[in-house]
Design a protein around this motif. Sequence first.
Motif, PDB file in Angstrom:
ATOM      1  N   LYS A   1       4.249 -15.206  -0.402  1.00 10.13           N
ATOM      2  CA  LYS A   1       4.644 -14.146  -0.034  1.00 10.13           C
ATOM      3  C   LYS A   1       4.489 -12.987  -1.103  1.00 10.13           C
ATOM      4  CE  LYS A   1       6.339 -11.378   2.950  1.00 10.13           C
ATOM      5  NZ  LYS A   1       5.761 -10.990   4.004  1.00 10.13           N
ATOM      6  N   SER A   2       4.706 -13.363  -2.402  1.00  7.23           N
ATOM      7  CA  SER A   2       4.652 -12.480  -3.545  1.00  7.23           C
ATOM      8  C   SER A   2       3.150 -11.621  -3.587  1.00  7.23           C
ATOM      9  CB  SER A   2       4.726 -13.258  -4.849  1.00  7.23           C
ATOM     10  OG  SER A   2       3.729 -14.100  -4.972  1.00  7.23           O
ATOM     11  N   ILE A   3       2.032 -12.458  -3.159  1.00  8.61           N
ATOM     12  CA  ILE A   3       0.595 -11.716  -3.007  1.00  8.61           C
ATOM     13  C   ILE A   3       0.917 -10.690  -2.288  1.00  8.61           C
ATOM     14  CG2 ILE A   3      -1.690 -12.387  -2.330  1.00  8.61           C
ATOM     15  CD1 ILE A   3      -1.004 -13.801  -4.866  1.00  8.61           C
ATOM     16  N   ASP A   4       1.570 -10.726  -0.880  1.00  9.64           N
ATOM     17  CA  ASP A   4       1.591  -9.716  -0.028  1.00  9.64           C
ATOM     18  C   ASP A   4       2.601  -8.476  -0.812  1.00  9.64           C
ATOM     19  OD1 ASP A   4       0.391 -11.334   1.743  1.00  9.64           O
ATOM     20  OD2 ASP A   4       2.323 -11.927   2.737  1.00  9.64           O
ATOM     21  N   VAL A   5       3.308  -8.783  -1.493  1.00  7.45           N
ATOM     22  CA  VAL A   5       3.922  -7.731  -2.446  1.00  7.45           C
ATOM     23  C   VAL A   5       3.054  -7.115  -3.127  1.00  7.45           C
ATOM     24  CG1 VAL A   5       5.860  -7.052  -3.916  1.00  7.45           C
ATOM     25  CG2 VAL A   5       6.304  -8.617  -2.156  1.00  7.45           C
ATOM     26  N   ILE A   6       2.212  -7.487  -3.916  1.00  6.49           N
ATOM     27  CA  ILE A   6       1.402  -7.199  -4.913  1.00  6.49           C
ATOM     28  C   ILE A   6       0.283  -6.321  -4.206  1.00  6.49           C
ATOM     29  CG2 ILE A   6      -0.425  -7.567  -6.457  1.00  6.49           C
ATOM     30  CD1 ILE A   6       1.075 -10.128  -7.433  1.00  6.49           C
ATOM     31  N   MET A   7      -0.185  -6.984  -2.955  1.00  3.35           N
ATOM     32  CA  MET A   7      -1.424  -6.296  -2.232  1.00  3.35           C
ATOM     33  C   MET A   7      -0.805  -4.746  -1.699  1.00  3.35           C
ATOM     34  SD  MET A   7      -4.199  -7.686  -2.090  1.00  3.35           S
ATOM     35  CE  MET A   7      -4.679  -9.449  -2.123  1.00  3.35           C
ATOM     36  N   GLY A   8       0.574  -4.815  -1.266  1.00  2.00           N
ATOM     37  CA  GLY A   8       1.071  -3.651  -0.869  1.00  2.00           C
ATOM     38  C   GLY A   8       1.342  -2.346  -1.931  1.00  2.00           C
ATOM     39  N   ARG A   9       1.278  -2.705  -3.339  1.00  2.00           N
ATOM     40  CA  ARG A   9       1.350  -2.064  -4.512  1.00  2.00           C
ATOM     41  C   ARG A   9      -0.115  -1.618  -4.779  1.00  2.00           C
ATOM     42  NH1 ARG A   9       4.857  -6.109  -7.347  1.00  2.00           N
ATOM     43  NH2 ARG A   9       3.058  -6.591  -8.633  1.00  2.00           N
ATOM     44  N   ILE A  10      -0.896  -2.429  -4.701  1.00  2.00           N
ATOM     45  CA  ILE A  10      -2.413  -2.162  -5.002  1.00  2.00           C
ATOM     46  C   ILE A  10      -2.810  -0.921  -3.795  1.00  2.00           C
ATOM     47  CG2 ILE A  10      -4.623  -3.035  -4.846  1.00  2.00           C
ATOM     48  CD1 ILE A  10      -3.738  -5.484  -5.873  1.00  2.00           C
ATOM     49  N   ARG A  11      -2.395  -1.134  -2.588  1.00  2.00           N
ATOM     50  CA  ARG A  11      -2.851  -0.399  -1.464  1.00  2.00           C
ATOM     51  C   ARG A  11      -2.215   1.016  -1.943  1.00  2.00           C
ATOM     52  NH1 ARG A  11      -1.871  -4.204   3.617  1.00  2.00           N
ATOM     53  NH2 ARG A  11      -4.033  -4.693   3.981  1.00  2.00           N
ATOM     54  N   GLN A  12      -1.062   1.127  -2.309  1.00  2.00           N
ATOM     55  CA  GLN A  12      -0.177   2.586  -2.794  1.00  2.00           C
ATOM     56  C   GLN A  12      -1.217   3.072  -3.698  1.00  2.00           C
ATOM     57  OE1 GLN A  12       3.596   1.620  -3.451  1.00  2.00           O
ATOM     58  NE2 GLN A  12       4.133   2.092  -1.398  1.00  2.00           N
ATOM     59  N   LYS A  13      -1.465   2.333  -4.744  1.00  2.00           N
ATOM     60  CA  LYS A  13      -2.450   2.841  -6.119  1.00  2.00           C
ATOM     61  C   LYS A  13      -3.590   3.173  -5.784  1.00  2.00           C
ATOM     62  CE  LYS A  13       0.654   0.418  -9.352  1.00  2.00           C
ATOM     63  NZ  LYS A  13       0.387  -0.084 -10.947  1.00  2.00           N
ATOM     64  N   ILE A  14      -4.423   2.609  -4.683  1.00  2.00           N
ATOM     65  CA  ILE A  14      -5.677   3.043  -4.398  1.00  2.00           C
ATOM     66  C   ILE A  14      -5.892   3.749  -3.245  1.00  2.00           C
ATOM     67  CG2 ILE A  14      -6.658   0.750  -5.477  1.00  2.00           C
ATOM     68  CD1 ILE A  14      -7.022  -0.253  -2.453  1.00  2.00           C
ATOM     69  N   GLY A  15      -4.814   4.486  -2.838  1.00  5.25           N
ATOM     70  CA  GLY A  15      -4.750   5.258  -1.558  1.00  5.25           C
ATOM     71  C   GLY A  15      -5.196   4.786  -0.493  1.00  5.25           C
ATOM     72  N   ASP A  16      -4.861   3.498  -0.146  1.00  2.00           N
ATOM     73  CA  ASP A  16      -5.126   2.567   1.154  1.00  2.00           C
ATOM     74  C   ASP A  16      -4.111   2.747   2.433  1.00  2.00           C
ATOM     75  OD1 ASP A  16      -7.252   1.470   2.731  1.00  2.00           O
ATOM     76  OD2 ASP A  16      -6.774  -0.589   1.727  1.00  2.00           O
ATOM     77  N   ASP A  17      -4.259   3.300   3.444  1.00  2.00           N
ATOM     78  CA  ASP A  17      -3.419   3.088   4.439  1.00  2.00           C
ATOM     79  C   ASP A  17      -3.092   1.728   5.016  1.00  2.00           C
ATOM     80  OD1 ASP A  17      -1.782   3.475   6.608  1.00  2.00           O
ATOM     81  OD2 ASP A  17      -3.182   5.286   7.856  1.00  2.00           O
ATOM     82  N   SER A  18      -1.775   1.521   4.815  1.00  2.86           N
ATOM     83  CA  SER A  18      -1.384   0.109   5.121  1.00  2.86           C
ATOM     84  C   SER A  18      -1.540   0.027   6.663  1.00  2.86           C
ATOM     85  CB  SER A  18       0.147  -0.159   4.611  1.00  2.86           C
ATOM     86  OG  SER A  18       1.087   0.856   5.295  1.00  2.86           O
ATOM     87  N   LYS A  19      -1.336   0.975   7.331  1.00  2.00           N
ATOM     88  CA  LYS A  19      -1.366   0.752   9.018  1.00  2.00           C
ATOM     89  C   LYS A  19      -2.855   0.729   9.291  1.00  2.00           C
ATOM     90  CE  LYS A  19       2.754   3.058   9.940  1.00  2.00           C
ATOM     91  NZ  LYS A  19       3.492   4.348  10.469  1.00  2.00           N
ATOM     92  N   GLN A  20      -3.661   1.596   8.655  1.00  2.00           N
ATOM     93  CA  GLN A  20      -5.454   1.170   8.966  1.00  2.00           C
ATOM     94  C   GLN A  20      -5.952   1.224   7.722  1.00  2.00           C
ATOM     95  OE1 GLN A  20      -6.385   4.600  11.460  1.00  2.00           O
ATOM     96  NE2 GLN A  20      -5.095   4.234  13.227  1.00  2.00           N
ATOM     97  N   PRO A  21      -5.712   0.093   7.131  1.00  2.00           N
ATOM     98  CA  PRO A  21      -6.475  -0.058   5.702  1.00  2.00           C
ATOM     99  C   PRO A  21      -8.115  -0.098   5.915  1.00  2.00           C
ATOM    100  CG  PRO A  21      -5.694  -2.250   6.698  1.00  2.00           C
ATOM    101  CD  PRO A  21      -5.250  -1.137   7.455  1.00  2.00           C
ATOM    102  N   ARG A  22      -8.511   0.639   4.882  1.00  2.00           N
ATOM    103  CA  ARG A  22      -9.980   0.701   4.871  1.00  2.00           C
ATOM    104  C   ARG A  22     -10.538  -0.136   3.895  1.00  2.00           C
ATOM    105  NH1 ARG A  22     -13.017   6.466   2.874  1.00  2.00           N
ATOM    106  NH2 ARG A  22     -15.252   5.490   2.747  1.00  2.00           N
TER     107      ARG A  22
END
Length: 222
Positions: free
Chosen positions: A186-207
């Motif tokens: 589950k910690s991987i999912d947490v890190i992925m969430g942080r990465i998405r924020q930093k790269i400007g990726d939309d968590s609802k419609q990720p690019r």
Amino acid sequence: MINVLMIEDDLELAQLLKTRLYKDDIDVTVASTPLEGLRVFQSESFDLLVLDLSLPQMDGMEICRLIRQESTIPIIISSARSDIRDKMMGFSRGADDYLPKPYDPQELIFRIDAILRRIHPTMPKKLSPFEVDEQRHEITKHGSILRLTPAEYDIIAYMIGKDRSAISREELLLNIGSIKYESSLKSIDVIMGRIRQKIGDDSKQPRYIVSVRGIGYKFVNE
């Protein structure tokens, strides 16, 4: 910008695709009925046609036949009808590709790019938004350096190197030393969430970081 005509009566899907494709410099004109689509096709210039089959007024197969009689425009059939007979008829009527619904909008972008590149070999290749500089231990997005932790850097670099392959959480834990202390998947999912924020990726419609159900993630560097 690439100009695409989409004949699609599912307006919610059409708007979703239109919004997503615009981010990749693809401008979509939507026609919700066959007659409107034929009228727009005859009055404007397009690089490619995305065509649904189950439409009011006229079946998409007939539209494909009519358009092919007067034009060599590339045609991608986008339909929930996935029977092999429909595919055979679509190609026999002049379609260049057949994409069964549902599908990831990114796959449609890949297919549009592949078809147009084949037709126009000199068309410049899109630059990847993310670049990895291993010597400087930096990752840039469109030339701007991202502020990343060692684990975040290692994850992005690893995923970019896998070239859109699906990667499990277990694979990340086993191959990236900077996150081996993280014992929970589950910690991987947490890190992925942080990465998405930093790269400007939309968590609802990720690019860029796309979830792969039952497996993990893949990184789309386009």
